[in-house]
Design an enzyme around this catalytic site. Structure first.
Site, mmCIF file in Angstrom:
data_model
loop_
_atom_site.group_PDB
_atom_site.id
_atom_site.type_symbol
_atom_site.label_atom_id
_atom_site.label_comp_id
_atom_site.label_asym_id
_atom_site.label_seq_id
_atom_site.Cartn_x
_atom_site.Cartn_y
_atom_site.Cartn_z
ATOM 1 N N TRP A 213 1.053 -1.028 -0.288
ATOM 2 C CA TRP A 213 -0.720 -0.110 -0.229
ATOM 3 C C TRP A 213 0.890 0.756 0.626
ATOM 4 O O TRP A 213 0.376 2.381 -0.670
ATOM 5 C CB TRP A 213 -1.064 -0.411 1.330
ATOM 6 N N ASP B 155 -2.043 6.927 6.649
ATOM 7 C CA ASP B 155 -3.099 5.766 5.637
ATOM 8 C C ASP B 155 -3.059 4.476 6.209
ATOM 9 O O ASP B 155 -2.370 3.848 7.051
ATOM 10 C CB ASP B 155 -2.032 5.071 4.064
ATOM 11 N N LYS C 69 -12.837 -1.109 6.675
ATOM 12 C CA LYS C 69 -11.500 -2.244 7.092
ATOM 13 C C LYS C 69 -12.467 -2.093 8.568
ATOM 14 O O LYS C 69 -12.557 -3.661 9.361
ATOM 15 C CB LYS C 69 -10.775 -2.543 7.151
HETATM 16 C C1 LIG Z 1 -7.939 -1.228 1.584
HETATM 17 C C2 LIG Z 1 -6.423 -1.008 1.848
HETATM 18 C C3 LIG Z 1 -6.566 0.117 1.013
HETATM 19 C C4 LIG Z 1 -6.980 0.933 -0.259
HETATM 20 O O1 LIG Z 1 -8.438 1.464 0.128
HETATM 21 P P1 LIG Z 1 -9.646 1.970 -0.798
HETATM 22 O O2 LIG Z 1 -10.186 2.401 -0.322
HETATM 23 O O3 LIG Z 1 -9.974 0.352 -1.382
HETATM 24 O O4 LIG Z 1 -9.144 2.527 -1.897
HETATM 25 C C5 LIG Z 1 -5.357 1.113 1.370
HETATM 26 N N1 LIG Z 1 -4.483 1.423 2.322
HETATM 27 C C6 LIG Z 1 -4.351 0.794 3.267
HETATM 28 C C7 LIG Z 1 -3.386 -0.073 3.877
HETATM 29 C C8 LIG Z 1 -4.923 -0.298 3.071
HETATM 30 O O5 LIG Z 1 -5.327 -1.326 3.429
#
Ligand SMILES: *Cc1c(COP(=O)(O)O)cnc(C)c1O
Length: 362
Positions: free
Chosen positions: A103, A173, A197
């Protein structure tokens, strides 16, 4: 009702049963309006109350630090990968990225499309199985921001402490570990997360930022991609994902009921410890992927002696009602995502299964 699955999906992922039931009870007629919340105007009083409540509840869980604002956006964390450099990476500046895995690399890729970047630290040599030491980090003067990925969902690593970046805004993030435990929001300029998540269903992305960073976006930016648009309009510039935001508010209420972030952390540690102990005490039958000190308490990645045996593990687990234990296609192996909403009993059932599987195949 049929039995709830043992859901270890990486995202979208398990939601608290109590939240689903609450939403079900309110689904057709929200607060005696004769409508679902999905059917009402996002400019009306009833929806706006939910919208504002979700934002203020989130800040309250984080200790209500002064000068922070919550935005509800769309396009996932993926859109934030681009929006961050679009808003913050001006001429003559460089954005620093910590390369910790899949990511982090996606975030960096987008920033490179917008402006100048540099890799401030990397665990690539370690196949992203660790978090680099950032205690002696030195950032160039023209650094626009430092970007980290607090939890690498695919590799199963997690920051245990965050770097001190001085006056350079730290951006994280936190898609796969936001609200898994207390953290000091004031260390960060921006924290963002796709909701699917740890916060709710897909469809909404939460951005929490220092207010001064959310003002004065570059003039040339299209309207939706400007943070100042959303700040000035309380995330109601266009139609928000109202049902998803309602669900986030319900998940936040549920977190409060679990003893807020301290309570949630306690439960998460119990789950993660049980699973890692099972891996570590298997005499090498199960092998944890991540460096022990950098292990994630949200995404537990592990392997078996052969891919063949891993395939068999996945197949057998599915027959017994376990969902989502296959590792990400890019890294293989096995992964159990044990986000906030995954109950201890699911993890207990998983380790029982793992012990049985080892007995039969060890
Ligand atoms: C799932 C995830 C993403 C992507 O998220 P989207 O909402 O599908 O764009 C980005 N960063 C991390 C750490 C993730 O686990």
């Amino acid at each position: 009702m049929s039995k709830r699955a043992y859901n270890f999906n990486a995202g979208p992922a398990a939601l608290p049963l109590a939240v689903l039931e609450r939403a079900q009870a309110e689904f057709v007629d929200f607060k005696e309006t004769g409508m679902s919340i999905m059917e009402m105007s996002h400019r009306g009083k009833v929806y706006e109350e939910v919208h504002n409540e979700a934002a203020s509840r989130l800040l309250k869980l984080l200790g209500n630090p002064e000068g922070y604002k919550v935005l509800f956006l769309q396009g996932g964390a993926t859109t934030q990968f681009a929006m961050l450099p679009m808003n913050f990476l001006g001429e003559g500046k460089k954005a620093g990225y910590v390369k910790t895995g899949s990511w982090a690399n996606k975030a960096l890729k987008e920033a490179k499309l917008i402006g100048e970047t540099f890799v401030a630290a990397s665990s690539e040599e370690d196949k992203y199985m660790s978090i680099p030491d950032l205690s002696k980090l030195e950032l160039p003067e023209n650094t626009a921001y430092l970007h980290i990925t607090s939890n690498e969902t695919i590799e199963g690593t997690q920051f245990q402490a965050y770097p001190d970046t001085g006056s350079v805004p730290l951006i994280a993030d936190m898609s796969s570990d936001i609200l898994c435990r207390p953290f000091d929001l004031t260390q960060f300029g921006v924290v963002y997360a796709g909701a699917q998540k740890n916060l709710g269903p897909s469809g909404v992305t939460v951005v929490i930022a220092r207010e001064e960073l959310l003002q004065n976006s570059p003039k040339h930016l299209p309207t939706y991609f400007r943070y100042d648009t959303h700040t000035e309009n309380n995330s109601l510039y266009n139609t928000p994902p109202s049902f998803s935001i309602y669900m986030v508010n319900e998940v936040l209420k549920w977190i409060e009921e679990q003893g807020s972030l301290k309570g949630i952390e306690q439960k998460n540690l119990e789950k993660a410890n049980l699973l890692y102990q099972t891996i570590d005490s298997s005499g090498g039958f199960y092998r944890g992927c991540a460096n022990t000190a950098d292990r994630s308490i949200m995404n537990v990645t592990f392997r078996l002696a052969s891919e063949e045996l891993e395939k068999q593990f996945v197949k057998q687990s599915e027959l017994e009602g376990f969902i989502g234990l296959k590792g990400h296609r890019s890294v293989g192996g096995l992964r159990a995502s044990i986000y906030n909403a995954v109950p201890y009993d699911s993890v207990k059932a998983l380790v029982d299964f793992m012990n049985e599987f080892q007995k039969a195949n060890g």
